[in-house]
Design an enzyme around this catalytic site. Structure first.
Site, PDB file in Angstrom:
ATOM      1  CE  LYS A   1     -52.441  65.224   0.093  1.00  0.00           C
ATOM      2  NZ  LYS A   1     -51.362  65.137   0.745  1.00  0.00           N
TER       3      LYS A   1
ATOM      4  CG  PHE B   1     -43.477  69.406  -2.505  1.00  0.00           C
ATOM      5  CD1 PHE B   1     -43.087  70.686  -3.168  1.00  0.00           C
ATOM      6  CD2 PHE B   1     -42.227  68.612  -2.137  1.00  0.00           C
ATOM      7  CE1 PHE B   1     -41.897  71.022  -3.982  1.00  0.00           C
ATOM      8  CE2 PHE B   1     -40.990  69.012  -2.668  1.00  0.00           C
ATOM      9  CZ  PHE B   1     -40.859  70.200  -3.531  1.00  0.00           C
TER      10      PHE B   1
ATOM     11  CG  ASP C   1     -52.931  70.127   6.776  1.00  0.00           C
ATOM     12  OD1 ASP C   1     -52.924  70.819   5.659  1.00  0.00           O
ATOM     13  OD2 ASP C   1     -52.802  68.741   6.658  1.00  0.00           O
TER      14      ASP C   1
ATOM     15  CE  LYS D   1     -45.722  77.081  31.171  1.00  0.00           C
ATOM     16  NZ  LYS D   1     -44.585  76.643  32.131  1.00  0.00           N
TER      17      LYS D   1
ATOM     18  CG  ASN E   1     -44.796  70.259   9.866  1.00  0.00           C
ATOM     19  OD1 ASN E   1     -43.553  70.261   9.340  1.00  0.00           O
ATOM     20  ND2 ASN E   1     -45.722  70.687   9.543  1.00  0.00           N
TER      21      ASN E   1
END
Ligand code: CTP
Length: 419
Positions: free
Chosen positions: A360, A346, A297, A307, A228
């Site tokens: 959360k 966070f 996640d 590969k 991310n």
């Protein structure tokens, strides 16, 4: 509040953007600051010192040593040493525009002219606004020097993107004078990074603070991964501030471009699994855990050790499995051990930010949570809300991530004091 009573040394380097430093001097003066301009020799090729002298109302310095007063001598006279004399009264050293050359000198500790020597002798915060050609700015040496200085808690203002004086397009423009003025005000009234701070309110002496930061990389094959956009800036800022407050800091970080703050125990990791293992091990001795990492996640169900080739494939389906929630695991071991560890999480959201963050906070049994939106990715600033166990929501206006780190640690110190 204006800048009255604040002494700012404005270092001007030799680049075309030096003309913007003229307007900046005017804005700083208008806001009440006492401005002392130090020009490099090359800067004098772009703007005449008299311009700065007239606007600032102070002499403009460039040379290290000025001649002693005229005879007859009474004894004890010395030539002026501006690098010592003005450094002593400086509340902020601001460099705008900062060239690749001066950034390199600062990063290397070279002191071969007045401005580079001043940099080494000031004890005030330092704010650097770079400006240069886009290829110079992209050069790995320049990037590395900036990274190194950030590791020493030197503050930077991002360059602007657009047409450059050389005709090229890209990153490298000096930030606008009003943007620089607002960063100056922020730093002086809410200083996040006094470079040589001797400890601030809300000390963390004797406490072990575990901070996680950055993204994780979930490998698909030897060349590809899922990740991310997290830059790690907030986590690194928390680690650095906790260290300045006297805490023993452990920073567990996924891959980022940041230099680990000096003095912290740094544990680099790649995947969510690696992070989980290190966090669970290190958390045993931690008094405070600040979980700023953007942990993936999901990770691929299987890893291909060769590969994955595209031949004879028009599409590919990647099966993903959920990664374990590290915070939830820490909580259950905390409950088992009946420990009083303080745990901060966070929440990264795209919508219903406060509502989702509250959920959360509750599900992960946190002491408090910092809710933020994805817009902050990569930027030096963020606008967050802090939500505590009682559901109180404190909206924090847009400010540098370094300042947010201080606010988070003020809250941590407050809770530790009550316990
Ligand atoms: N977190 C964690 N382990 C994970 C995922 C997240 O410990 N596998 C932590 C993060 O470090 C953060 C908090 O949980 O402190 C919330 O992370 P966030 O990505 O906002 O939410 P998720 O719990 O992952 O939920 P969702 O992605 O569905 O919003």
């Amino acid at each position: 509040m204006n800048l009255k009573g604040k002494t700012i040394i404005l270092g001007v380097c030799g680049g075309i953007a030096a003309y913007k430093a003229v307007e900046l001097t005017r804005l700083l003066k208008k806001d009440g600051a006492d401005v002392w301009v130090v020009m490099t020799r090359n800067a004098r090729e772009f703007v005449a010192p008299l311009t700065f002298q007239t606007l600032s109302g102070n002499p403009v310095y460039s040379e290290m040593f000025l001649p002693p007063p005229a005879p007859p001598y009474k004894g004890g006279e010395r030539g002026d040493m501006p690098h010592i004399d003005i450094a002593k009264k400086c509340n902020l050293l601001l460099i705008a525009p900062a060239t690749a050359n001066i950034i390199g000198k600062f990063a290397g500790g070279i002191a071969d002219d007045l401005l580079s020597t001043l940099y080494l002798s000031v004890t005030s915060p330092v704010l650097i606004a770079p400006a240069m050609n886009n290829n110079m700015y992209a050069n790995p040496v320049v990037k590395d020097n900036i990274k190194r200085l950030k590791g020493f808690n030197i503050n930077f203002i991002d360059v602007g993107v657009g047409e450059l004086a050389c005709g090229d397009e890209g990153e490298g423009r000096l930030a606008e004078p009003d943007t620089i003025l607002s960063r100056v005000r922020e730093l002086l009234f809410n200083p996040p990074n006094p470079p040589f701070s001797k400890g601030v309110e809300g000390g963390l002496k004797g406490k072990t603070i575990l901070v996680t930061a950055g993204p994780t990389h979930e490998a698909i094959d030897p060349v590809r991964f899922i990740s991310n956009h997290s830059s790690g800036k907030t986590g690194y800022a928390v680690a650095s501030a906790a260290q300045r407050r006297g805490g023993k800091v452990i920073l567990i970080s996924g891959p980022t471009n940041l230099a680990p703050p000096s003095g912290v125990k740094f544990i680099p990791v790649k995947s969510a699994d690696d992070m989980r293992r290190e966090v669970l091990r290190e958390s045993e001795n931690a008094d405070v855990i600040v979980m700023a990492a953007a942990v993936s996640d999901f990770s691929p169900v299987s890893y291909s050790d060769k590969k994955i080739k595209k031949e004879e494939r028009e599409s590919i389906t990647l099966e993903l499995k959920k990664t374990p929630d590290i915070l939830e695991e820490i909580q259950s071991s905390k409950l088992k051990a009946q420990s009083s560890k303080l745990i901060v999480g966070f929440a990264l959201e795209t919508e219903d930010i406060v509502k989702n963050a509250k959920e959360k906070l509750k599900n992960k049994h946190l002491d408090f949570i910092i809710a933020n939106s994805v817009n902050s990715f990569g930027s030096d600033s963020n606008k967050v809300a802090i939500i505590d166990k009682k559901g109180n929501v404190e909206d924090i206006p847009l400010m540098p991530k370094d300042s947010i780190a201080e606010i988070i640690l003020d809250k941590v110190a407050q809770i530790l004091k009550k316990d």
